[in-house]
Design a protein around this motif. Structure first.
Motif, mmCIF file in Angstrom:
data_model
loop_
_atom_site.group_PDB
_atom_site.id
_atom_site.type_symbol
_atom_site.label_atom_id
_atom_site.label_comp_id
_atom_site.label_asym_id
_atom_site.label_seq_id
_atom_site.Cartn_x
_atom_site.Cartn_y
_atom_site.Cartn_z
ATOM 1 N N ASP A 181 35.326 15.759 43.164
ATOM 2 C CA ASP A 181 35.082 16.413 41.872
ATOM 3 C C ASP A 181 33.615 16.313 41.419
ATOM 4 O O ASP A 181 33.284 15.636 40.450
ATOM 5 C CB ASP A 181 35.981 15.799 40.810
ATOM 6 N N PRO A 182 32.695 16.958 42.140
ATOM 7 C CA PRO A 182 31.270 16.912 41.762
ATOM 8 C C PRO A 182 31.009 17.472 40.360
ATOM 9 O O PRO A 182 30.085 17.054 39.671
ATOM 10 C CB PRO A 182 30.592 17.761 42.841
ATOM 11 N N GLU A 183 31.865 18.374 39.919
ATOM 12 C CA GLU A 183 31.669 18.938 38.576
ATOM 13 C C GLU A 183 31.906 17.881 37.487
ATOM 14 O O GLU A 183 31.137 17.762 36.523
ATOM 15 C CB GLU A 183 32.632 20.115 38.386
ATOM 16 N N ARG A 184 32.963 17.079 37.685
ATOM 17 C CA ARG A 184 33.239 16.021 36.718
ATOM 18 C C ARG A 184 32.149 14.945 36.757
ATOM 19 O O ARG A 184 31.746 14.399 35.738
ATOM 20 C CB ARG A 184 34.605 15.394 37.011
ATOM 21 N N LEU A 185 31.661 14.670 38.001
ATOM 22 C CA LEU A 185 30.582 13.698 38.136
ATOM 23 C C LEU A 185 29.345 14.168 37.365
ATOM 24 O O LEU A 185 28.697 13.384 36.664
ATOM 25 C CB LEU A 185 30.242 13.495 39.618
ATOM 26 N N HIS A 186 29.027 15.453 37.477
ATOM 27 C CA HIS A 186 27.873 15.991 36.747
ATOM 28 C C HIS A 186 28.089 15.872 35.235
ATOM 29 O O HIS A 186 27.149 15.540 34.483
ATOM 30 C CB HIS A 186 27.688 17.464 37.146
ATOM 31 N N GLU A 187 29.309 16.135 34.819
ATOM 32 C CA GLU A 187 29.631 16.049 33.389
ATOM 33 C C GLU A 187 29.487 14.610 32.866
ATOM 34 O O GLU A 187 28.904 14.379 31.802
ATOM 35 C CB GLU A 187 31.055 16.540 33.172
ATOM 36 N N VAL A 188 30.001 13.631 33.624
ATOM 37 C CA VAL A 188 29.918 12.224 33.218
ATOM 38 C C VAL A 188 28.470 11.760 33.188
ATOM 39 O O VAL A 188 28.026 11.065 32.267
ATOM 40 C CB VAL A 188 30.764 11.345 34.146
ATOM 41 N N GLU A 189 27.692 12.139 34.228
ATOM 42 C CA GLU A 189 26.286 11.739 34.269
ATOM 43 C C GLU A 189 25.517 12.320 33.088
ATOM 44 O O GLU A 189 24.652 11.667 32.494
ATOM 45 C CB GLU A 189 25.650 12.194 35.597
ATOM 46 N N GLY A 190 25.854 13.555 32.707
ATOM 47 C CA GLY A 190 25.197 14.165 31.556
ATOM 48 C C GLY A 190 25.502 13.421 30.261
ATOM 49 O O GLY A 190 24.620 13.222 29.410
ATOM 50 N N ARG A 191 26.736 12.995 30.128
ATOM 51 C CA ARG A 191 27.130 12.258 28.927
ATOM 52 C C ARG A 191 26.410 10.916 28.848
ATOM 53 O O ARG A 191 25.899 10.519 27.787
ATOM 54 C CB ARG A 191 28.644 12.035 28.937
ATOM 55 N N ILE A 192 26.339 10.226 29.981
ATOM 56 C CA ILE A 192 25.658 8.931 30.007
ATOM 57 C C ILE A 192 24.173 9.099 29.700
ATOM 58 O O ILE A 192 23.575 8.320 28.940
ATOM 59 C CB ILE A 192 25.867 8.243 31.372
ATOM 60 N N GLN A 193 23.551 10.122 30.279
ATOM 61 C CA GLN A 193 22.129 10.363 30.014
ATOM 62 C C GLN A 193 21.881 10.686 28.544
ATOM 63 O O GLN A 193 20.890 10.240 27.952
ATOM 64 C CB GLN A 193 21.633 11.511 30.904
ATOM 65 N N ALA A 194 22.794 11.442 27.929
ATOM 66 C CA ALA A 194 22.636 11.786 26.515
ATOM 67 C C ALA A 194 22.729 10.539 25.632
ATOM 68 O O ALA A 194 21.957 10.375 24.668
ATOM 69 C CB ALA A 194 23.704 12.806 26.110
ATOM 70 N N LEU A 195 23.664 9.674 25.959
ATOM 71 C CA LEU A 195 23.811 8.447 25.180
ATOM 72 C C LEU A 195 22.599 7.534 25.359
ATOM 73 O O LEU A 195 22.118 6.916 24.399
ATOM 74 C CB LEU A 195 25.093 7.722 25.582
ATOM 75 N N HIS A 196 22.106 7.446 26.607
ATOM 76 C CA HIS A 196 20.913 6.628 26.856
ATOM 77 C C HIS A 196 19.704 7.194 26.107
ATOM 78 O O HIS A 196 18.901 6.437 25.543
ATOM 79 C CB HIS A 196 20.622 6.567 28.360
ATOM 80 N N ALA A 197 19.557 8.496 26.107
ATOM 81 C CA ALA A 197 18.423 9.118 25.422
ATOM 82 C C ALA A 197 18.460 8.830 23.921
ATOM 83 O O ALA A 197 17.436 8.501 23.303
ATOM 84 C CB ALA A 197 18.429 10.626 25.680
ATOM 85 N N ALA A 198 19.650 8.942 23.340
ATOM 86 C CA ALA A 198 19.788 8.654 21.905
ATOM 87 C C ALA A 198 19.503 7.181 21.620
ATOM 88 O O ALA A 198 18.862 6.834 20.611
ATOM 89 C CB ALA A 198 21.188 9.029 21.430
ATOM 90 N N ALA A 199 19.968 6.318 22.505
ATOM 91 C CA ALA A 199 19.741 4.887 22.310
ATOM 92 C C ALA A 199 18.253 4.560 22.370
ATOM 93 O O ALA A 199 17.746 3.754 21.576
ATOM 94 C CB ALA A 199 20.520 4.085 23.364
ATOM 95 N N ARG A 200 17.532 5.171 23.343
ATOM 96 C CA ARG A 200 16.082 4.936 23.431
ATOM 97 C C ARG A 200 15.371 5.466 22.191
ATOM 98 O O ARG A 200 14.476 4.820 21.642
ATOM 99 C CB ARG A 200 15.522 5.607 24.689
ATOM 100 N N LYS A 201 15.783 6.622 21.729
ATOM 101 C CA LYS A 201 15.130 7.240 20.574
ATOM 102 C C LYS A 201 15.283 6.388 19.325
ATOM 103 O O LYS A 201 14.340 6.242 18.527
ATOM 104 C CB LYS A 201 15.722 8.636 20.344
ATOM 105 N N TYR A 202 16.441 5.829 19.153
ATOM 106 C CA TYR A 202 16.710 5.057 17.926
ATOM 107 C C TYR A 202 16.678 3.544 18.160
ATOM 108 O O TYR A 202 17.160 2.771 17.340
ATOM 109 C CB TYR A 202 18.063 5.481 17.355
ATOM 110 N N ARG A 203 16.085 3.165 19.330
ATOM 111 C CA ARG A 203 15.852 1.751 19.630
ATOM 112 C C ARG A 203 17.143 0.923 19.479
ATOM 113 O O ARG A 203 17.200 -0.057 18.749
ATOM 114 C CB ARG A 203 14.755 1.192 18.738
ATOM 115 N N SER A 204 18.132 1.383 20.194
ATOM 116 C CA SER A 204 19.424 0.716 20.159
ATOM 117 C C SER A 204 19.999 0.699 21.563
ATOM 118 O O SER A 204 19.366 1.182 22.512
ATOM 119 C CB SER A 204 20.360 1.466 19.193
ATOM 120 N N ARG A 205 21.161 0.133 21.718
ATOM 121 C CA ARG A 205 21.875 0.187 22.984
ATOM 122 C C ARG A 205 22.967 1.239 22.878
ATOM 123 O O ARG A 205 23.480 1.485 21.776
ATOM 124 C CB ARG A 205 22.484 -1.181 23.304
#
Length: 552
Positions: A294-318
């Protein structure tokens, strides 16, 4: 009521046991004999602060015990129950131990207690009036407290103070909101953008851990499939599969068991192992049939994780802290929006002010009524205390709203007829102040419920016929409650129903204080001493006998 007082190694007292009677008790003695030691000891057992030099010279500690009858004090009994202190036969034992190094311990009915608990209990038991209390009456705050206690409005005073503080808190909140309106508006705009962005991401407190686990599974899907097939090959599919080998062993053991049944246990263990291995093989087979890269689901999960990491970096949080951060921003937004709504704040402030005004007006009305009654009663007592024509008034002077109400309380006095009343602090001499103070205490005590009252030489500056009146006043007060008076006036001492005498003795090179209960004959000698000093004549003794007969 105070029943007994026991003192050990306190100042110049080595050992003292006293029993007290109801009514009016007088305490006399020569100057310097230590009449105030009893008051000092009782103050300590009621929670007063101990200072250096309390323990008797050479002693390790001073110990004070006081026993009170509290059968008529349901409020104190309730306090003891609330504080989980045992009560035995309506008797209360207070104990204070003070060590030479300054350490102190307190006990209530045998249980360890704090000094503050002793102070709390003391509020139910004893009022002590000293010469200093005269001067305290010159303070506006003391005058207000006297009036409020006389009027029985202490609870209302507390409500007024609480309402005032609530009103002032809302007032400061409104003023702060108006002063910081621009800064708050900028902060609110920034928060709205941040909340909008993070709310769109919709982080969940429960998603981060499962999300990471799913990513690990999907990103290693090929390895999982290959590894699973290899495991099945080793277990059941290959030429040298484990199940095939174990089946051969099983068959061999079955033949051997026919010759020796002792091998049955090994065969049973092997049978169980084969069953477990077959179950594991079936599980792997089912898993591999369902497994999907399921490469499509893998891409979807990776996108979600990257979005959460980006928000965490922006707002200096985990990443896992983003939901909590969003909630805190939303709460702050609500506070700022509420503060920004000046109309709501003004309405809350106005309501709080109205509550204060209503309570303060009730207090003003009650004070006005109490002021008239207190003024009349004290004026009446002044006539008996050689202040003929004198008048006492309680003025209620308007002031800006405060925690204490809308008025300042001021005691006014006119020492004789034809004189306009003036503030007590400006017109009363030392002797007048003593008499007026005593009148105030006698009148206000009649309204209170304190079981024991102690007067420490409050008759200073009084003499002659006035002293006799003072004695009668205190005796009258003793008919209502227990009264203990330290006095130097024979006219006052002659009115007591119990008489204690303090004396000093030199023993083994140390000066020690003694307190004894006087017999009728000893009272005659003591009153005679107070009348005539060191030289006591038959005339003095006769006079003392007549005074005691008149006070009986």
């Amino acid at each position: 009521m105070l029943q007994t007082l026991s003192i050990r190694d306190f100042v110049i007292v080595d050992k003292l046991e006293l029993e007290f009677s109801p009514g009016f008790t007088v305490l006399t003695g020569e100057t310097g004999a230590g009449k105030s030691i009893l008051i000092d000891a009782l103050s300590l057992v009621l929670g007063a602060r101990g200072e250096g030099g309390i323990t008797r010279a050479g002693a390790e500690k001073a110990e004070i015990n006081a026993v009170f009858d509290i059968a008529a004090l349901p409020g104190l009994q309730a306090w003891l129950l609330e504080n989980e202190i045992d009560l035995d036969d309506a008797q209360l034992l207070l104990r204070r131990v003070i060590y030479a190094d300054g350490r102190s311990r307190a006990f209530i009915n045998g249980s360890s207690a704090t000094i503050q608990q002793l102070r709390d209990i003391g509020e139910f038991l004893v009022d002590i009036y000293s010469q200093h209390a005269h001067h305290a009456l010159l303070k506006s705050s003391t005058q207000r407290q006297v009036l409020d206690a006389y009027g029985g409005v202490q609870a209302l005073v507390g409500e007024v103070a609480n309402a005032y503080h609530v009103w002032q808190a809302l007032y400061r909140k409104r003023v702060d909101a108006e002063r910081n309106a621009e800064a708050h508006a900028i902060e609110l705009a920034g928060l709205r953008d941040q909340v909008r962005e993070l709310a769109a991401l919709a982080p969940s407190a429960e998603e981060w851990e499962p999300l990471q686990q799913e990513h690990a599974r999907l990103s290693h899907g090929a390895s999982i499939l290959a590894g699973g097939e290899a495991c099945r090959e080793l277990m059941s599919e290959g030429e040298l599969a484990a199940l095939t080998q174990l089946s051969s062993v099983q068959h061999k053991l079955q033949e051997l068991v026919e010759y020796d049944c002792g091998l049955q246990e090994a065969l049973d263990i092997l049978d169980g192992a084969i069953i477990q291995l077959e179950e594991a093989d079936r599980f792997l087979n089912r898993y591999l049939q369902r497994a999907d890269l399921d490469p499509e689901r893998l891409h979807e999960v990776e996108g979600r994780i990257q979005a959460l990491h980006a928000a965490a970096r922006k707002y200096r949080s985990r990443p896992e802290e983003l939901p909590e951060l969003l909630a805190s921003w939303q709460l702050r937004m609500a506070e700022l929006e509420s503060a920004h709504d000046n109309s709501q704040l003004q309405q809350e402030e106005a309501q709080a002010r109205a509550t204060y005004d209503a309570l303060a007006q009730r207090l003003s009305d009650a004070r006005q009524q109490a002021a008239l009654s207190l003024g009349d009663k004290i004026s009446h007592e002044m006539q008996r205390l050689a202040l003929s024509g004198g008048r006492f008034e309680v003025a209620l002077n308007a002031q800006a709203p405060a925690a204490t109400g809308n008025e300042q309380v001021e005691f006014l006095v006119a020492g004789h007829a034809g004189v306009a009343p003036r503030p007590l602090s400006k017109v009363a001499s030392g002797g007048e102040l003593s008499r007026i103070s005593l009148a105030i205490r006698v009148v206000t005590a009649q309204q209170g419920d304190m079981p024991t009252m102690i007067f420490d030489e409050v008759d200073v500056g009084i003499g002659g016929g006035v002293a006799e009146v003072v004695g009668k006043l205190l005796k009258t007060l003793g008919n209502q409650r227990q009264v203990l008076v330290i006095t130097h006036l024979p006219q006052v001492a002659a009115q007591g129903s119990q008489h204690l005498r303090v004396s000093k003795q030199l023993q083994d090179g140390q000066t020690l204080s003694r307190i004894e209960v006087l017999t009728p004959a000893q009272r005659v000698d003591e009153v005679a001493r107070m009348l005539g000093g060191m030289e006591i004549t038959e005339t003095t003794l006769q006079h003392a006998s007549e005074m005691l007969a008149g006070g009986a």
